[in-house]
Motif scaffolding. Sequence first.
Motif, PDB file in Angstrom:
ATOM      1  N   GLY A 113     -48.045  11.445 -22.634  1.00  0.00           N
ATOM      2  CA  GLY A 113     -46.972  11.223 -21.671  1.00  0.00           C
ATOM      3  C   GLY A 113     -46.919   9.801 -21.150  1.00  0.00           C
ATOM      4  O   GLY A 113     -46.559   9.557 -20.002  1.00  0.00           O
ATOM      5  N   ILE A 114     -47.318   8.853 -22.010  1.00  0.00           N
ATOM      6  CA  ILE A 114     -47.238   7.437 -21.649  1.00  0.00           C
ATOM      7  C   ILE A 114     -46.394   6.731 -22.708  1.00  0.00           C
ATOM      8  O   ILE A 114     -46.180   7.257 -23.791  1.00  0.00           O
ATOM      9  N   SER A 115     -45.959   5.536 -22.396  1.00  0.00           N
ATOM     10  CA  SER A 115     -45.102   4.834 -23.347  1.00  0.00           C
ATOM     11  C   SER A 115     -45.914   4.321 -24.539  1.00  0.00           C
ATOM     12  O   SER A 115     -47.099   4.025 -24.435  1.00  0.00           O
ATOM     13  N   PHE A 116     -45.227   4.238 -25.659  1.00  0.00           N
ATOM     14  CA  PHE A 116     -45.775   3.690 -26.888  1.00  0.00           C
ATOM     15  C   PHE A 116     -46.294   2.271 -26.635  1.00  0.00           C
ATOM     16  O   PHE A 116     -47.380   1.896 -27.083  1.00  0.00           O
ATOM     17  N   THR A 117     -45.518   1.479 -25.906  1.00  0.00           N
ATOM     18  CA  THR A 117     -45.890   0.091 -25.602  1.00  0.00           C
ATOM     19  C   THR A 117     -47.164   0.027 -24.780  1.00  0.00           C
ATOM     20  O   THR A 117     -48.055  -0.786 -25.050  1.00  0.00           O
TER      21      THR A 117
END
Length: 91
Positions: free
Chosen positions: A25-29
């Motif tokens: 649930g975190i961004s790819f970046t």
Amino acid sequence: MYGTRIRNLRKEKKLTLKQLSKELGISFTALGNYEREDRQPNFETFEAIANYFDVSIDYLVGRRDVKTLMNTFLITTLKPFRNYSVKNHLK
């Protein structure tokens, strides 16, 4: 250290950055930045990563080389018996 460990754990599970970022649930970046150690995860993110891979936060940050707390416990508990030999006590 934590970036390499996150990357190695991800690759052991054959996950892409995109797949793991979705699971956490975190961004790819953000995940890419953590693996390159361009950014440091906050405690909650470290905890989520550790829980996902069933490792300790101490392992992720390099304070321990043993992945899980159970393994750390077993190694510590059994250390006094490392030179124990059953055959010496069967006489």
